[in-house]
Design a protein around this motif. Structure first.
Motif, PDB file in Angstrom:
ATOM      1  N   TYR A  59      -0.422  -2.123  -5.245  1.00 34.53           N
ATOM      2  CA  TYR A  59      -1.767  -1.965  -4.667  1.00 34.53           C
ATOM      3  C   TYR A  59      -2.878  -1.733  -5.456  1.00 34.53           C
ATOM      4  O   TYR A  59      -3.800  -2.328  -5.329  1.00 34.53           O
ATOM      5  CB  TYR A  59      -1.417  -0.723  -3.758  1.00 34.53           C
ATOM      6  N   LEU A  91      -5.492  -4.572  -5.416  1.00 30.07           N
ATOM      7  CA  LEU A  91      -6.696  -4.478  -4.236  1.00 30.07           C
ATOM      8  C   LEU A  91      -7.638  -3.187  -5.143  1.00 30.07           C
ATOM      9  O   LEU A  91      -8.534  -2.926  -4.352  1.00 30.07           O
ATOM     10  CB  LEU A  91      -5.848  -3.638  -3.190  1.00 30.07           C
ATOM     11  N   ASN A 102      -9.732   2.322  -5.460  1.00 31.52           N
ATOM     12  CA  ASN A 102     -10.327   3.260  -4.377  1.00 31.52           C
ATOM     13  C   ASN A 102      -9.567   2.496  -3.026  1.00 31.52           C
ATOM     14  O   ASN A 102      -9.133   3.455  -2.027  1.00 31.52           O
ATOM     15  CB  ASN A 102     -11.833   2.904  -4.327  1.00 31.52           C
ATOM     16  N   THR A 103      -9.574   1.381  -2.812  1.00 34.63           N
ATOM     17  CA  THR A 103      -8.827   0.577  -1.696  1.00 34.63           C
ATOM     18  C   THR A 103      -7.427   1.215  -1.594  1.00 34.63           C
ATOM     19  O   THR A 103      -6.890   1.544  -0.467  1.00 34.63           O
ATOM     20  CB  THR A 103      -8.607  -0.899  -1.812  1.00 34.63           C
ATOM     21  N   LYS A 147      -6.319   3.963  -2.521  1.00 37.54           N
ATOM     22  CA  LYS A 147      -6.414   5.270  -1.945  1.00 37.54           C
ATOM     23  C   LYS A 147      -6.578   5.360  -0.432  1.00 37.54           C
ATOM     24  O   LYS A 147      -5.727   6.113   0.254  1.00 37.54           O
ATOM     25  CB  LYS A 147      -7.524   6.099  -2.691  1.00 37.54           C
ATOM     26  N   ARG A 148      -7.579   4.559   0.124  1.00 36.57           N
ATOM     27  CA  ARG A 148      -7.875   4.515   1.568  1.00 36.57           C
ATOM     28  C   ARG A 148      -6.547   3.962   2.350  1.00 36.57           C
ATOM     29  O   ARG A 148      -6.460   4.597   3.270  1.00 36.57           O
ATOM     30  CB  ARG A 148      -8.877   3.554   1.875  1.00 36.57           C
ATOM     31  N   LEU A 149      -5.753   3.111   1.703  1.00 34.66           N
ATOM     32  CA  LEU A 149      -4.460   2.559   2.453  1.00 34.66           C
ATOM     33  C   LEU A 149      -3.360   3.624   2.360  1.00 34.66           C
ATOM     34  O   LEU A 149      -2.723   3.761   3.369  1.00 34.66           O
ATOM     35  CB  LEU A 149      -4.047   1.229   2.040  1.00 34.66           C
ATOM     36  N   GLU A 184      -5.201   3.770   6.506  1.00 33.60           N
ATOM     37  CA  GLU A 184      -6.288   2.957   7.601  1.00 33.60           C
ATOM     38  C   GLU A 184      -5.805   1.441   7.884  1.00 33.60           C
ATOM     39  O   GLU A 184      -4.695   1.213   7.350  1.00 33.60           O
ATOM     40  CB  GLU A 184      -7.361   2.743   6.783  1.00 33.60           C
ATOM     41  N   LEU A 239      -6.423  -2.159   8.493  1.00 35.89           N
ATOM     42  CA  LEU A 239      -7.234  -3.274   8.248  1.00 35.89           C
ATOM     43  C   LEU A 239      -6.976  -4.568   9.330  1.00 35.89           C
ATOM     44  O   LEU A 239      -5.805  -5.061   9.070  1.00 35.89           O
ATOM     45  CB  LEU A 239      -7.128  -3.631   6.712  1.00 35.89           C
ATOM     46  N   GLN A 265     -11.169  -7.566   7.043  1.00 35.19           N
ATOM     47  CA  GLN A 265     -11.037  -6.465   5.939  1.00 35.19           C
ATOM     48  C   GLN A 265     -10.252  -6.787   5.031  1.00 35.19           C
ATOM     49  O   GLN A 265     -10.502  -6.518   3.676  1.00 35.19           O
ATOM     50  CB  GLN A 265     -10.723  -5.211   6.846  1.00 35.19           C
ATOM     51  N   THR A 302     -10.948  -6.884   0.880  1.00 32.86           N
ATOM     52  CA  THR A 302     -10.347  -6.186  -0.074  1.00 32.86           C
ATOM     53  C   THR A 302      -9.320  -6.970  -1.215  1.00 32.86           C
ATOM     54  O   THR A 302      -9.144  -6.533  -2.127  1.00 32.86           O
ATOM     55  CB  THR A 302      -9.409  -5.121   0.434  1.00 32.86           C
ATOM     56  N   PHE A 353      -6.782  -8.364  -0.150  1.00 33.53           N
ATOM     57  CA  PHE A 353      -5.193  -8.429   0.373  1.00 33.53           C
ATOM     58  C   PHE A 353      -4.739  -9.908   0.779  1.00 33.53           C
ATOM     59  O   PHE A 353      -3.629 -10.343   0.660  1.00 33.53           O
ATOM     60  CB  PHE A 353      -4.970  -7.549   1.627  1.00 33.53           C
TER      61      PHE A 353
END
Length: 262
Positions: free
Chosen positions: A153, A157, A160-161, A163-165, A170, A172, A176, A180, A182
């Protein structure tokens, strides 16, 4: 229409391209222990076949995969209660895909959730339909994700991404996911498999020593574990190969090269 018969992942080979298809459509291609074992076996066969130069990973039906079977996930944690640490068998399966020497194209035919997101990140190119969505529910389930998946990850990605996921769970959508990194490209659903085959046969026509050597180097660089001596040996092997002589000759003669991997 007759319902698709569920099974462990199906391996098919067309010329230099192998396709692995997750095949439990009624369960959104949930990955069970037998599926993990079968996928590892397919990877072992593919890795040792010099005639296979590219791989496609996709799913049957309207979902790519709902990830690991949560019941068996709990059982794996309880299997060795006296052990200080446990080995996640799902992680072993995903590593087997990442370690394939051939480039792997992931054709995301639908939703992708949980551990299946890491399975896709273990691939080298990811194509998705406009309707694809991804979701990592680990935090909502009380699951501490395994290290290999978290590394993928972060390296694919970004910090920061990831961490969001992982921390905020979140969801996506396709746009999105494209933003990112993905997925690498959004493809109409009716063109997805053709796009994956086109990518696979394109890379299969390139010099396998160079392609596989550079894939290994890129993965090692992403993990900050590149061995300069091993890198130099692979580079030298390519410089001394029949393939580079064929590649240069074909370029000068304006014809398609015929690489033999030696």
């Amino acid at each position: 229409m007759e319902e698709q018969q569920a099974s462990t992942p199906v391996l098919s080979i067309e010329g230099a391209v192998a396709t692995i298809r997750l095949n439990r459509p009624a369960q959104a291609n949930r990955i069970e222990p037998d599926d993990q074992d079968a996928l590892i076996q397919h990877c072992q066969r593919i890795a040792t076949d010099p005639h296979i130069r590219a791989v496609i990973l996709t799913g049957t039906g309207k979902h790519f995969s709902a990830g690991a079977d949560l019941t068996t996930l709990l059982e794996s944690g309880d299997a060795t209660p006296d052990a200080t640490v446990t080995i996640n068998p799902f992680a072993v399966m995903v590593d087997a895909v990442e370690h394939l020497p051939q480039p792997v194209i992931c054709a995301l035919n639908g939703g992708i959730y949980g551990g299946a997101t890491d399975l896709a990140l273990a691939c080298d190119l990811r194509l998705g339909t406009p309707a694809v969505k991804m979701f990592m529910p680990a935090a909502r389930l009380g699951l501490h994700y395994y290290i290999g998946g978290m590394r993928r990850y972060v390296s694919r990605l970004g910090f920061n991404t990831a961490k969001r996921l992982f921390l905020f769970a979140e969801t996506l959508d396709a746009e999105q996911m494209l933003a990112t990194g993905f997925i690498d490209r959004i493809v109409p659903a009716d063109q997805l498999q053709d796009a994956a085959r086109e990518a696979a046969f394109t890379v299969a026509g390139m010099a396998p020593l160079a392609v596989q050597g550079m894939k290994a180097a890129l993965n090692d660089l992403a993990q900050e574990r590149l061995d300069p001596d091993a890198f130099a040996l692979r580079e030298t092997q390519c410089l001394r190969s029949s393939d580079i002589r064929e590649g240069v000759a074909a370029w000068k003669e304006k014809r398609p090269p015929r690489f033999e991997g030696r």
